[in-house]
Design a protein around this motif. Structure first.
Motif, PDB file in Angstrom:
ATOM      1  N   TRP A  18       0.844  -1.199   0.000  1.00 13.36           N
ATOM      2  CA  TRP A  18       0.000   0.000   0.000  1.00 13.36           C
ATOM      3  C   TRP A  18       0.877   1.244   0.000  1.00 13.36           C
ATOM      4  O   TRP A  18       0.593   2.222  -0.697  1.00 13.36           O
ATOM      5  CB  TRP A  18      -0.973   0.007   1.177  1.00 13.36           C
ATOM      6  CG  TRP A  18      -0.344   0.120   2.534  1.00 13.36           C
ATOM      7  CD1 TRP A  18      -0.053  -0.887   3.398  1.00 13.36           C
ATOM      8  CD2 TRP A  18       0.068   1.330   3.189  1.00 13.36           C
ATOM      9  NE1 TRP A  18       0.526  -0.394   4.546  1.00 13.36           N
ATOM     10  CE2 TRP A  18       0.603   0.966   4.444  1.00 13.36           C
ATOM     11  CE3 TRP A  18       0.030   2.676   2.827  1.00 13.36           C
ATOM     12  CZ2 TRP A  18       1.108   1.899   5.345  1.00 13.36           C
ATOM     13  CZ3 TRP A  18       0.527   3.611   3.723  1.00 13.36           C
ATOM     14  CH2 TRP A  18       1.059   3.216   4.967  1.00 13.36           C
ATOM     15  N   ARG A  21       2.640   1.691  -3.506  1.00 14.08           N
ATOM     16  CA  ARG A  21       1.726   2.205  -4.543  1.00 14.08           C
ATOM     17  C   ARG A  21       1.442   3.688  -4.330  1.00 14.08           C
ATOM     18  O   ARG A  21       1.526   4.491  -5.262  1.00 14.08           O
ATOM     19  CB  ARG A  21       0.429   1.402  -4.537  1.00 14.08           C
ATOM     20  CG  ARG A  21       0.488   0.139  -5.357  1.00 14.08           C
ATOM     21  CD  ARG A  21      -0.893  -0.443  -5.567  1.00 14.08           C
ATOM     22  NE  ARG A  21      -1.467  -0.975  -4.343  1.00 14.08           N
ATOM     23  CZ  ARG A  21      -1.454  -2.262  -3.999  1.00 14.08           C
ATOM     24  NH1 ARG A  21      -0.858  -3.145  -4.775  1.00 14.08           N
ATOM     25  NH2 ARG A  21      -2.011  -2.670  -2.890  1.00 14.08           N
ATOM     26  N   MET A 120      -6.620   3.277  -8.985  1.00 11.89           N
ATOM     27  CA  MET A 120      -5.675   2.401  -8.309  1.00 11.89           C
ATOM     28  C   MET A 120      -6.368   1.141  -7.789  1.00 11.89           C
ATOM     29  O   MET A 120      -7.239   1.222  -6.926  1.00 11.89           O
ATOM     30  CB  MET A 120      -5.002   3.166  -7.158  1.00 11.89           C
ATOM     31  CG  MET A 120      -3.779   2.488  -6.594  1.00 11.89           C
ATOM     32  SD  MET A 120      -2.828   3.576  -5.502  1.00 11.89           S
ATOM     33  CE  MET A 120      -3.941   3.696  -4.108  1.00 11.89           C
ATOM     34  N   GLU A 121      -5.964  -0.007  -8.339  1.00 17.24           N
ATOM     35  CA  GLU A 121      -6.510  -1.301  -7.931  1.00 17.24           C
ATOM     36  C   GLU A 121      -8.035  -1.320  -8.038  1.00 17.24           C
ATOM     37  O   GLU A 121      -8.741  -1.732  -7.123  1.00 17.24           O
ATOM     38  CB  GLU A 121      -6.063  -1.646  -6.503  1.00 17.24           C
ATOM     39  CG  GLU A 121      -4.559  -1.604  -6.300  1.00 17.24           C
ATOM     40  CD  GLU A 121      -3.796  -2.554  -7.228  1.00 17.24           C
ATOM     41  OE1 GLU A 121      -3.865  -3.775  -7.014  1.00 17.24           O
ATOM     42  OE2 GLU A 121      -3.129  -2.064  -8.160  1.00 17.24           O
ATOM     43  N   THR A 150      -3.359   1.330 -11.872  1.00 18.84           N
ATOM     44  CA  THR A 150      -2.626   0.196 -11.313  1.00 18.84           C
ATOM     45  C   THR A 150      -3.563  -1.006 -11.228  1.00 18.84           C
ATOM     46  O   THR A 150      -4.770  -0.850 -11.028  1.00 18.84           O
ATOM     47  CB  THR A 150      -2.060   0.494  -9.910  1.00 18.84           C
ATOM     48  OG1 THR A 150      -3.080   0.320  -8.917  1.00 18.84           O
ATOM     49  CG2 THR A 150      -1.510   1.913  -9.821  1.00 18.84           C
ATOM     50  N   THR A 220       2.384  -5.568  -8.632  1.00 17.21           N
ATOM     51  CA  THR A 220       1.434  -4.566  -9.138  1.00 17.21           C
ATOM     52  C   THR A 220       1.998  -3.951 -10.414  1.00 17.21           C
ATOM     53  O   THR A 220       3.150  -3.507 -10.429  1.00 17.21           O
ATOM     54  CB  THR A 220       1.199  -3.448  -8.104  1.00 17.21           C
ATOM     55  OG1 THR A 220       0.589  -3.998  -6.942  1.00 17.21           O
ATOM     56  CG2 THR A 220       0.302  -2.357  -8.675  1.00 17.21           C
ATOM     57  N   ILE A 222       1.632  -1.010 -13.509  1.00 11.90           N
ATOM     58  CA  ILE A 222       1.172   0.383 -13.547  1.00 11.90           C
ATOM     59  C   ILE A 222       1.305   0.920 -14.965  1.00 11.90           C
ATOM     60  O   ILE A 222       2.317   0.692 -15.636  1.00 11.90           O
ATOM     61  CB  ILE A 222       1.995   1.264 -12.583  1.00 11.90           C
ATOM     62  CG1 ILE A 222       1.887   0.737 -11.142  1.00 11.90           C
ATOM     63  CG2 ILE A 222       1.534   2.719 -12.654  1.00 11.90           C
ATOM     64  CD1 ILE A 222       2.820   1.433 -10.174  1.00 11.90           C
ATOM     65  N   LYS A 410      -5.115  -0.850  -1.005  1.00 10.97           N
ATOM     66  CA  LYS A 410      -4.737   0.048  -2.105  1.00 10.97           C
ATOM     67  C   LYS A 410      -3.369   0.665  -1.845  1.00 10.97           C
ATOM     68  O   LYS A 410      -3.125   1.782  -2.175  1.00 10.97           O
ATOM     69  CB  LYS A 410      -5.790   1.143  -2.293  1.00 10.97           C
ATOM     70  CG  LYS A 410      -7.024   0.616  -3.018  1.00 10.97           C
ATOM     71  CD  LYS A 410      -7.835   1.763  -3.542  1.00 10.97           C
ATOM     72  CE  LYS A 410      -9.035   1.272  -4.315  1.00 10.97           C
ATOM     73  NZ  LYS A 410      -9.808   2.357  -4.891  1.00 10.97           N
TER      74      LYS A 410
END
Length: 410
Positions: A18, A21, A120-121, A150, A220, A222, A410
């Motif tokens: 988290w 990110r 994001m996510e 992401t 993750t 991006i 996140k």
């Protein structure tokens, strides 16, 4: 043993995902000098509250978040409210945060004109018919200068044995995920939108294992989109509306500009402490001499009250140059020609400490001095059982670990 078997399903990340990110997004926005940001699929406001931290250059003054779930959006409102600290130590610039309830497959005219949009996510939670409209809404209609998306990299699932990646029994990281893309699939999706709406796109990621296989990539992935034709008109001419839940106005420093003489008086007040502090000389080399009246400009700038009065570091330098009490050696250091005696000011030292420490808490996403942060935690792990709740950028942990494969937090 059962505990040993469970440990095999844990993958450690340091810093936690988290934080990786949010710090990545924060840095891209900072470098792009954006002043307004939309969080598309904002959830509980974890990213929005993180972005509330003031930037030194080109600060964000407008934030907006939208989420399909009203209850979760209402929680974002609570997580983005000012703290008592925000009233005591006023921001240098205004900031408004608007929270909406709505779906990302419709366009709201109020979201036109934002510099950046972050998703994001989120896309992996979206059904295909809704996702099909994503680029029409985001790149074609809202047209921010920069868009950051992401999403999980499914290839990384090889490190989660319980997911059985690559077999007919393979499962996804989160039950609510509609899909998880390979890097090739994600890039094909991103390239199609970038080409259609004249955006450039670059791909990167966060979250690696120290001894992991580089060929697997990051946990993750991006995409960063940048508008190549900002003057083009929005795709849609008709708009729907999100439900506006609440507007949050942050208090900020808005007093009339002070004269150089008034600012100098404040600078001298704080310099009495800087010039008389006790210095640990054990790390000073033998051929070096400690000069108590040689002060780094950054040390003065770090004082919140000085930032309020000067607004920019360049103005602080101009104020210092205007006084014969100082000689600027360069843009980073000064010599102070006045001597200060603390005998009559001992009772005020606590005020200086408060300004210094509390501002450090507000300024920057890597400083961990919040009372909500337990810096005794050394090992970070992703599981499917623990959650981390954030308020104004700082975590208040339930359990010791990052949550849900690093996805839910996140």
């Amino acid at each position: 043993m059962e505990g040993e078997e469970e440990d095999k399903n844990l993958v450690y990340f340091d810093p936690p995902l988290w934080r990786q990110r949010r710090s990545f997004v924060n840095e891209v926005l900072r470098e792009s000098k954006v002043t307004s940001v939309v969080d598309f699929g904002c959830g509980e406001g974890s990213l929005l509250s993180f972005l509330i931290q003031p930037f030194e250059e080109s600060p964000i003054t407008r934030l907006a978040g939208v989420d399909i779930n009203r209850e979760i959006a209402e929680q974002a409102v609570e997580n983005c409210r000012p703290w008592d600290h925000d009233v005591e130590f006023l921001r240098l610039t205004p900031l408004t945060v608007d929270i909406y309830q709505g779906s990302i497959d419709i366009a709201d005219k109020r979201f036109l004109g934002f510099d950046a949009l972050v998703c994001m996510e989120v896309v992996e939670h979206v059904d295909p018919p809704v996702l099909d409209k994503f680029f029409d809404i985001v790149l074609g209609t809202y047209k921010p200068k920069i868009v950051i998306v992401t999403t999980p990299n499914v290839e990384f699932n090889v490190y989660f044995p319980q997911l059985k990646y690559g077999t007919p029994e393979a499962t996804l990281r989160i039950e609510d995920h509609r899909f998880e893309w390979t890097r090739k699939e994600f890039q094909e999706w991103g390239n199609s939108g970038a080409k259609k709406y004249n955006y450039s796109v670059e791909y990167t990621g966060v979250g690696k294992l120290k001894y992991g296989d580089p060929a697997v990539g990051n946990v993750t992935q991006i995409a960063i989109f940048r508008d190549l034709n900002p003057s083009s008109k929005p795709l849609l001419s008709s708009f729907d509306t999100y439900e506006h839940i609440e507007k949050i106005d942050f208090p900020y420093y808005n007093e009339p500009d002070k004269s150089y003489e008034e600012i100098l008086e404040t600078i001298h007040y704080y310099l009495q402490f800087l010039c008389n502090r006790i210095i640990d000389t054990t790390n000073i080399k033998n051929d070096q001499q400690h000069e108590p009246n040689r002060i780094k400009i950054e040390e003065i700038w770090d004082i919140h009250r000085i930032r309020q009065l000067c607004k920019t570091k360049d103005k602080l330098r101009d104020v210092l140059r205007s006084s014969s009490d100082f000689t600027l050696l360069n843009d980073e250091e000064i010599i102070v020609h006045r001597e200060y005696h603390l005998d009559s000011y001992d009772h005020q030292e606590e005020d200086y400490d408060d300004y210094d420490d509390d501002y450090e808490y507000h300024g920057g996403d890597e400083i961990l001095s919040s009372p909500n942060y337990n810096n005794d935690d050394q090992n970070w792990v992703t599981t499917t059982t623990n959650t981390a709740i954030t308020t104004n950028g700082w975590p208040d942990y339930i359990g010791d670990y990052d949550s849900g494969w690093g996805d839910e937090g996140k």
